[in-house]
Scaffold this motif. Structure first.
Motif, PDB file in Angstrom:
ATOM      1  N   MET A  45      51.851 195.183 -35.054  1.00 31.92           N
ATOM      2  CA  MET A  45      52.131 195.178 -33.760  1.00 31.92           C
ATOM      3  C   MET A  45      50.462 195.067 -32.884  1.00 31.92           C
ATOM      4  O   MET A  45      49.555 195.516 -33.669  1.00 31.92           O
ATOM      5  N   ALA A  46      50.725 195.012 -31.826  1.00 32.24           N
ATOM      6  CA  ALA A  46      49.415 194.866 -30.839  1.00 32.24           C
ATOM      7  C   ALA A  46      49.242 195.955 -29.944  1.00 32.24           C
ATOM      8  O   ALA A  46      50.133 196.503 -29.569  1.00 32.24           O
ATOM      9  N   THR A  47      47.863 195.871 -29.362  1.00 34.34           N
ATOM     10  CA  THR A  47      47.782 196.647 -28.111  1.00 34.34           C
ATOM     11  C   THR A  47      47.782 195.936 -26.833  1.00 34.34           C
ATOM     12  O   THR A  47      46.940 195.015 -27.079  1.00 34.34           O
ATOM     13  N   ILE A  48      48.593 196.058 -25.874  1.00 39.03           N
ATOM     14  CA  ILE A  48      48.781 195.098 -24.804  1.00 39.03           C
ATOM     15  C   ILE A  48      48.385 195.995 -23.841  1.00 39.03           C
ATOM     16  O   ILE A  48      49.049 196.846 -23.254  1.00 39.03           O
ATOM     17  N   LEU A  49      47.508 195.412 -22.639  1.00 39.01           N
ATOM     18  CA  LEU A  49      47.102 195.979 -21.468  1.00 39.01           C
ATOM     19  C   LEU A  49      48.106 195.104 -20.377  1.00 39.01           C
ATOM     20  O   LEU A  49      48.115 193.976 -20.384  1.00 39.01           O
ATOM     21  N   VAL A  50      48.989 196.132 -19.671  1.00 39.55           N
ATOM     22  CA  VAL A  50      49.563 195.527 -18.346  1.00 39.55           C
ATOM     23  C   VAL A  50      49.022 195.840 -17.213  1.00 39.55           C
ATOM     24  O   VAL A  50      48.869 196.945 -16.859  1.00 39.55           O
ATOM     25  N   THR A  51      48.648 194.983 -16.308  1.00 37.95           N
ATOM     26  CA  THR A  51      48.304 195.140 -15.048  1.00 37.95           C
ATOM     27  C   THR A  51      49.516 195.264 -14.115  1.00 37.95           C
ATOM     28  O   THR A  51      50.211 194.476 -14.351  1.00 37.95           O
ATOM     29  N   GLY A  52      49.293 196.167 -13.193  1.00 31.65           N
ATOM     30  CA  GLY A  52      50.340 196.357 -12.021  1.00 31.65           C
ATOM     31  C   GLY A  52      51.500 197.105 -12.868  1.00 31.65           C
ATOM     32  O   GLY A  52      52.616 196.711 -12.524  1.00 31.65           O
ATOM     33  N   GLY A  53      50.952 197.899 -13.680  1.00 39.41           N
ATOM     34  CA  GLY A  53      52.015 198.456 -14.694  1.00 39.41           C
ATOM     35  C   GLY A  53      53.026 199.456 -14.183  1.00 39.41           C
ATOM     36  O   GLY A  53      54.142 199.752 -14.663  1.00 39.41           O
ATOM     37  N   THR A  54      52.931 199.922 -12.758  1.00 41.34           N
ATOM     38  CA  THR A  54      53.785 200.787 -12.032  1.00 41.34           C
ATOM     39  C   THR A  54      54.749 199.927 -11.210  1.00 41.34           C
ATOM     40  O   THR A  54      55.218 200.411 -10.381  1.00 41.34           O
ATOM     41  N   GLY A  55      54.574 198.560 -10.951  1.00 39.54           N
ATOM     42  CA  GLY A  55      55.129 197.672  -9.961  1.00 39.54           C
ATOM     43  C   GLY A  55      56.682 197.177 -10.542  1.00 39.54           C
ATOM     44  O   GLY A  55      57.074 197.832 -11.672  1.00 39.54           O
ATOM     45  N   PRO A  96      59.605 197.190 -16.545  1.00 39.44           N
ATOM     46  CA  PRO A  96      60.440 197.007 -17.210  1.00 39.44           C
ATOM     47  C   PRO A  96      59.650 196.046 -18.472  1.00 39.44           C
ATOM     48  O   PRO A  96      60.068 196.157 -19.775  1.00 39.44           O
ATOM     49  N   LEU A  97      58.406 195.502 -17.981  1.00 38.67           N
ATOM     50  CA  LEU A  97      57.642 195.019 -19.234  1.00 38.67           C
ATOM     51  C   LEU A  97      57.070 195.927 -20.068  1.00 38.67           C
ATOM     52  O   LEU A  97      57.079 195.758 -21.463  1.00 38.67           O
ATOM     53  N   ILE A  98      56.700 196.821 -19.462  1.00 39.34           N
ATOM     54  CA  ILE A  98      56.035 198.245 -20.369  1.00 39.34           C
ATOM     55  C   ILE A  98      57.235 198.809 -21.132  1.00 39.34           C
ATOM     56  O   ILE A  98      56.808 198.945 -22.489  1.00 39.34           O
ATOM     57  N   ASP A  99      58.168 199.016 -20.841  1.00 39.22           N
ATOM     58  CA  ASP A  99      59.422 199.576 -21.694  1.00 39.22           C
ATOM     59  C   ASP A  99      59.835 198.293 -22.721  1.00 39.22           C
ATOM     60  O   ASP A  99      60.073 198.945 -23.855  1.00 39.22           O
ATOM     61  N   ARG A 100      59.832 196.994 -22.422  1.00 32.37           N
ATOM     62  CA  ARG A 100      60.082 196.292 -23.467  1.00 32.37           C
ATOM     63  C   ARG A 100      59.029 196.215 -24.338  1.00 32.37           C
ATOM     64  O   ARG A 100      59.383 196.247 -25.774  1.00 32.37           O
ATOM     65  N   LEU A 101      57.771 196.230 -24.103  1.00 33.41           N
ATOM     66  CA  LEU A 101      56.528 196.256 -24.982  1.00 33.41           C
ATOM     67  C   LEU A 101      56.638 197.396 -26.133  1.00 33.41           C
ATOM     68  O   LEU A 101      56.514 197.339 -27.422  1.00 33.41           O
ATOM     69  N   LEU A 102      56.825 198.738 -25.417  1.00 37.84           N
ATOM     70  CA  LEU A 102      57.018 199.902 -26.294  1.00 37.84           C
ATOM     71  C   LEU A 102      58.494 199.898 -27.093  1.00 37.84           C
ATOM     72  O   LEU A 102      58.193 200.295 -28.293  1.00 37.84           O
ATOM     73  N   ASP A 103      59.329 199.443 -26.864  1.00 37.89           N
ATOM     74  CA  ASP A 103      60.577 199.368 -27.587  1.00 37.89           C
ATOM     75  C   ASP A 103      60.355 198.393 -28.687  1.00 37.89           C
ATOM     76  O   ASP A 103      60.919 198.505 -29.826  1.00 37.89           O
ATOM     77  N   ASP A 104      59.382 197.282 -28.463  1.00 38.89           N
ATOM     78  CA  ASP A 104      59.101 196.318 -29.422  1.00 38.89           C
ATOM     79  C   ASP A 104      58.028 196.969 -30.416  1.00 38.89           C
ATOM     80  O   ASP A 104      57.726 196.151 -31.447  1.00 38.89           O
ATOM     81  N   GLY A 105      57.407 198.164 -30.180  1.00 38.18           N
ATOM     82  CA  GLY A 105      56.675 198.846 -31.137  1.00 38.18           C
ATOM     83  C   GLY A 105      55.155 198.618 -30.907  1.00 38.18           C
ATOM     84  O   GLY A 105      54.323 199.085 -31.779  1.00 38.18           O
ATOM     85  N   HIS A 106      54.891 198.009 -29.729  1.00 33.99           N
ATOM     86  CA  HIS A 106      53.397 197.849 -29.324  1.00 33.99           C
ATOM     87  C   HIS A 106      52.733 199.062 -28.690  1.00 33.99           C
ATOM     88  O   HIS A 106      53.522 199.961 -28.359  1.00 33.99           O
ATOM     89  N   ASP A 107      51.682 199.200 -28.776  1.00 33.06           N
ATOM     90  CA  ASP A 107      50.701 200.177 -27.958  1.00 33.06           C
ATOM     91  C   ASP A 107      50.520 199.624 -26.730  1.00 33.06           C
ATOM     92  O   ASP A 107      49.995 198.392 -26.597  1.00 33.06           O
ATOM     93  N   VAL A 108      50.596 200.087 -25.566  1.00 32.07           N
ATOM     94  CA  VAL A 108      50.620 199.727 -24.254  1.00 32.07           C
ATOM     95  C   VAL A 108      49.444 200.618 -23.267  1.00 32.07           C
ATOM     96  O   VAL A 108      49.528 201.515 -23.464  1.00 32.07           O
ATOM     97  N   HIS A 109      48.630 199.807 -22.890  1.00 36.35           N
ATOM     98  CA  HIS A 109      47.792 200.633 -21.684  1.00 36.35           C
ATOM     99  C   HIS A 109      48.304 199.875 -20.247  1.00 36.35           C
ATOM    100  O   HIS A 109      48.472 198.631 -20.210  1.00 36.35           O
ATOM    101  N   SER A 110      48.705 200.756 -19.603  1.00 36.70           N
ATOM    102  CA  SER A 110      49.303 200.444 -18.267  1.00 36.70           C
ATOM    103  C   SER A 110      48.152 200.758 -17.364  1.00 36.70           C
ATOM    104  O   SER A 110      47.323 201.878 -17.025  1.00 36.70           O
ATOM    105  N   LEU A 111      47.779 199.483 -16.560  1.00 39.39           N
ATOM    106  CA  LEU A 111      46.790 199.708 -15.379  1.00 39.39           C
ATOM    107  C   LEU A 111      47.117 199.617 -14.168  1.00 39.39           C
ATOM    108  O   LEU A 111      48.167 198.539 -13.740  1.00 39.39           O
ATOM    109  N   SER A 112      46.933 200.523 -13.272  1.00 34.57           N
ATOM    110  CA  SER A 112      47.501 200.200 -11.778  1.00 34.57           C
ATOM    111  C   SER A 112      46.610 201.028 -11.088  1.00 34.57           C
ATOM    112  O   SER A 112      45.683 201.972 -11.410  1.00 34.57           O
ATOM    113  N   ARG A 113      46.698 201.140  -9.580  1.00 32.77           N
ATOM    114  CA  ARG A 113      45.858 202.068  -8.776  1.00 32.77           C
ATOM    115  C   ARG A 113      46.237 203.500  -9.037  1.00 32.77           C
ATOM    116  O   ARG A 113      45.330 204.366  -8.740  1.00 32.77           O
TER     117      ARG A 113
END
Length: 264
Positions: free
Chosen positions: A1-11, A16-33
């Motif tokens: 599994m990977a660590t993936i940063l998503v910009t615009g994470g609250t958009g 839904p992208l963050i939800d999918r990545l977490l469901d797939d077992g990745h660690d996620v960094h959400s970046l937003s204002r």
């Protein structure tokens, strides 16, 4: 599994992208204002970073294997924000940058599309491993635009314009697959399952919301509108989406305001 940063994470796409990545077992960094709220999932880290000045961006990129760049501001500044992200990604040694773009950015000469194309070129020339996915308009955007127009008793409908709306969760699924893979360059476009005329979309949306409006044809001048009438925003050969706009409306419009009155 990977660590993936998503910009615009609250958009609209980021969530839904963050939800999918977490469901797939990745660690996620959400970046937003603003911090990502509404979840207590332990593999999600939220970073409040404005890409316009990039303060805090190096910390957010620490240990990241891939970036999915979803953040966008139609009012301007996307190219500068992408430049900050690219610079920080190079400094952090991030091997893969995935960018979500729009079908027709190289065919429809309007300002926002030109900016998206410029960001694509920045990423291609960045020296990073990169992947670019172009999609058609999300169902959510089509609904939002039509609802705004329906506040008036007369709704202008662009003549000759067609749209190929796609489900945002299906786009999120595709981006999650791309982020977990190797850099692939420009991948095949992704469009919704149907090409629909603007009048057809407006009428379906109003009917779903229980509203009656007079539809007035509107001829839009200029090169951008001409490109839309030629279908520059469409990708019928890649009608990969499954969920139709009618199915989206059946789920979303009940109980929402369409044209100023709540239904349900």
């Amino acid at each position: 599994m990977a660590t993936i940063l998503v910009t615009g994470g609250t958009g609209t796409l980021g969530r839904p992208l963050i939800d999918r990545l977490l469901d797939d077992g990745h660690d996620v960094h959400s970046l937003s204002r603003r911090p990502h709220t509404g979840t207590d999932r332990p593999r999600l880290r939220s970073h409040a970073v404005d890409l316009q000045d990039a303060t805090g961006l190096p910390e957010a990129l620490a240990g990241v294997d891939a970036i999915v760049h979803c953040a966008s501001t139609p009012s301007g500044g996307d190219a500068e924000a992408a430049g900050h992200l690219i610079e920080a990604a190079r400094a952090a040694g991030v091997p893969h940058l995935v960018y979500i773009s729009i079908v027709g950015v190289d065919r429809v000469p309007i300002g926002y599309y030109r900016t998206k194309l410029a960001v694509e070129r920045l990423i291609e020339d960045s020296g990073l491993g990169w992947t670019v996915l172009r999609t058609t308009q999300f169902h959510d955007l089509v609904l939002r635009v039509i609802k705004a127009g329906a506040r008036s008793p007369v709704v202008p409908v662009p003549t000759g314009v067609r749209v190929q709306p796609v489900e945002v969760r299906e786009v999120a699924d595709r981006l999650a697959e791309l982020a977990a893979g190797e850099p692939a360059g420009r991948v095949a476009d992704m469009g919704g399952p149907e090409v629909l005329g603007a009048r057809e979309l407006v009428r379906a949306t109003l009917e779903a919301g229980g509203r009656r409006r007079l539809l007035a044809p509107l001829w839009l001048p200029g090169a951008g509108a001409a490109a839309l009438r030629r279908g520059g925003n469409l990708t019928p050969e890649h009608a990969d989406g499954r969920r139709t706009y009618a199915e989206f409306l059946a789920e979303r419009v009940g109980g929402e305001r369409v044209g100023g009155r709540r239904r349900g």
